[in-house]
Design an enzyme around this catalytic site. Structure first.
Site, short mmCIF file in Angstrom:
data_model
loop_
_atom_site.label_atom_id
_atom_site.label_comp_id
_atom_site.label_asym_id
_atom_site.label_seq_id
_atom_site.Cartn_x
_atom_site.Cartn_y
_atom_site.Cartn_z
N PHE B 26 0.84 -1.20 0.00
CA PHE B 26 0.00 0.00 0.00
C PHE B 26 0.87 1.25 0.00
O PHE B 26 0.54 2.25 -0.65
CB PHE B 26 -0.92 0.00 1.23
CG PHE B 26 -1.65 1.30 1.40
CD1 PHE B 26 -2.73 1.62 0.58
CD2 PHE B 26 -1.25 2.22 2.36
CE1 PHE B 26 -3.40 2.83 0.72
CE2 PHE B 26 -1.91 3.43 2.51
CZ PHE B 26 -2.99 3.74 1.69
N GLU B 91 4.91 2.09 15.49
CA GLU B 91 5.66 1.81 14.26
C GLU B 91 4.70 1.57 13.09
O GLU B 91 4.90 2.10 12.00
CB GLU B 91 6.55 0.59 14.48
CG GLU B 91 7.20 0.01 13.23
CD GLU B 91 8.29 0.86 12.62
OE1 GLU B 91 8.72 1.83 13.27
OE2 GLU B 91 8.70 0.56 11.49
N TYR B 94 -2.25 -0.94 10.96
CA TYR B 94 -2.76 -1.44 9.69
C TYR B 94 -4.05 -2.22 9.90
O TYR B 94 -4.17 -3.04 10.81
CB TYR B 94 -1.72 -2.37 9.03
CG TYR B 94 -2.19 -2.96 7.73
CD1 TYR B 94 -2.23 -2.18 6.58
CD2 TYR B 94 -2.61 -4.28 7.63
CE1 TYR B 94 -2.67 -2.70 5.37
CE2 TYR B 94 -3.06 -4.81 6.42
CZ TYR B 94 -3.09 -4.01 5.30
OH TYR B 94 -3.52 -4.51 4.10
N GLY B 101 -13.33 1.25 7.63
CA GLY B 101 -14.60 1.96 7.52
C GLY B 101 -15.76 1.18 8.10
O GLY B 101 -16.92 1.39 7.70
N GLN B 155 -2.88 11.00 2.40
CA GLN B 155 -3.75 12.02 2.99
C GLN B 155 -4.86 11.42 3.85
O GLN B 155 -5.26 12.00 4.86
CB GLN B 155 -4.34 12.90 1.88
CG GLN B 155 -4.91 14.21 2.39
CD GLN B 155 -3.87 15.07 3.11
OE1 GLN B 155 -2.77 15.27 2.61
NE2 GLN B 155 -4.20 15.57 4.30
N TYR B 161 -5.44 10.66 11.46
CA TYR B 161 -4.64 10.94 12.67
C TYR B 161 -4.92 12.35 13.19
O TYR B 161 -5.06 12.56 14.40
CB TYR B 161 -3.15 10.77 12.38
CG TYR B 161 -2.74 9.34 12.09
CD1 TYR B 161 -3.07 8.31 12.98
CD2 TYR B 161 -2.04 9.00 10.94
CE1 TYR B 161 -2.70 6.99 12.73
CE2 TYR B 161 -1.66 7.68 10.68
CZ TYR B 161 -2.00 6.68 11.57
OH TYR B 161 -1.63 5.39 11.33
N GLU B 173 7.42 22.10 13.23
CA GLU B 173 8.71 22.49 13.83
C GLU B 173 9.91 22.22 12.92
O GLU B 173 11.02 22.62 13.25
CB GLU B 173 8.91 21.76 15.17
CG GLU B 173 7.86 22.14 16.23
CD GLU B 173 8.05 21.38 17.55
OE1 GLU B 173 8.99 20.57 17.66
OE2 GLU B 173 7.24 21.61 18.47
#
Lengths: 195, 195
Positions: B26, B91, B94, B101, B155, B161, B173
């Site tokens: 992916f 890390e 998935y 969904g 995206q 997130y 930053e």
């Protein structure tokens, strides 16, 4: 000049904490430092330590203007890549400014140089010695990758790391570094985030 | 639909390794996967494991088209920030595409949606349940920060997130992610780099 790189001991945490603050000031983010030397000691010297650390120590006759003989540190820990396996992560690499740009082989000093090491001295200085030792510990533990982050404006550090063979994964592959912190982490843990 | 999030067992490493490969595909970097399930098992289930892992498991009647009941994983470990102290690092997170969904509360499915979770379902799906559990483990261990990296073109993942409260530290930053790998790490360990 003889500079010894050795594992940090619990009683060195005061000195390492002093340098953690100096590094945060250099990085223009001094308000971010929220731990103190007691926390550092507890987290590194109990069972299942959260980090490991090396310090660079010079003989008393070479001590800093303020009287310090511990003049640099490298803090690291083991991590994991699901692609490449065992990893070592270098959280901090810091050398006090007055000890940067020193050619350990030729006992020659280039005081006041910017960055972690001037490129002229990369490979011969204290920063290189510390970083090389962390890499050695990684290789001994079958790590095939060492990761770290650098602020994009810290060109002297970037030049130094790249001169040693490091690759900028953010530029090369587009990896961005994210975090949840403080209240956001607690909300996430409690399942109170999202729509 | 009942979906259980539980610690990965040694015998689950074959299933986790399968999903590690799916995730790399992916992410359009499938050639990067250099470990296999034996390595994953050895590194996670010996003394001093290099990582910890949670899996998401569905009942047999909800198994995937290929017959899998372990349909997601979250792999993490503890790290350290010299500014903020104890950290937890995620890390990988998935979920198999056919299980993305899904609204666990309403037992409603939105199959074929892109990304890790569609924003409509963020907060109610398997990905959120896994991530929330990792955050909970972090908070229990007095971590005040959870870090992770995301590819800048992903995206859907970034939206997910951020909808949960994450901050992009590279954008905010200027942190760039670097590594030494393979031969470059060995040369560094041997002191053969630099000028």
């Amino acid at each position: 000049m003889e500079c010894v790189v050795r594992p940090c001991r619990a009683e060195d945490c005061v000195e390492v904490m002093r340098m953690i603050r100096e590094l945060a000031e250099f990085e223009k983010l001094p308000d971010q430092v929220q731990i103190n030397d007691q926390v550092l000691r507890e987290d590194g010297f109990a069972n299942d330590p959260f980090y490991r650390c090396l310090v660079a120590e010079v003989p008393p006759e070479y001590r800093s203007r303020d009287g310090h003989t511990i003049v640099g540190y490298g803090l690291y820990f083991f991590t994991y890549s699901t692609w490449k396996g065992r990893n070592i992560y270098m959280e901090d690499l810091y050398i006090m400014p007055e000890f940067r740009g020193i050619d350990l082989e030729e006992n020659r000093m280039n005081l006041g140089s910017p960055g972690i090491c001037t490129p002229n001295y990369a490979g011969k200085g204290i920063g290189k010695k510390l970083m090389s030792k962390i890499a050695e510990i990684g290789v001994e533990n079958r790590c095939i990758e060492m990761k770290f982050v650098v602020l994009d404006w810290n060109q002297a550090a970037i030049d130094f790391y790249q001169s040693q063979g490091a690759v900028d994964l953010t530029a090369a592959e587009g990896w961005h570094f994210f975090h949840f912190k403080g209240d956001a982490l607690v909300r996430l843990a409690q399942g109170q985030t999202g729509l």
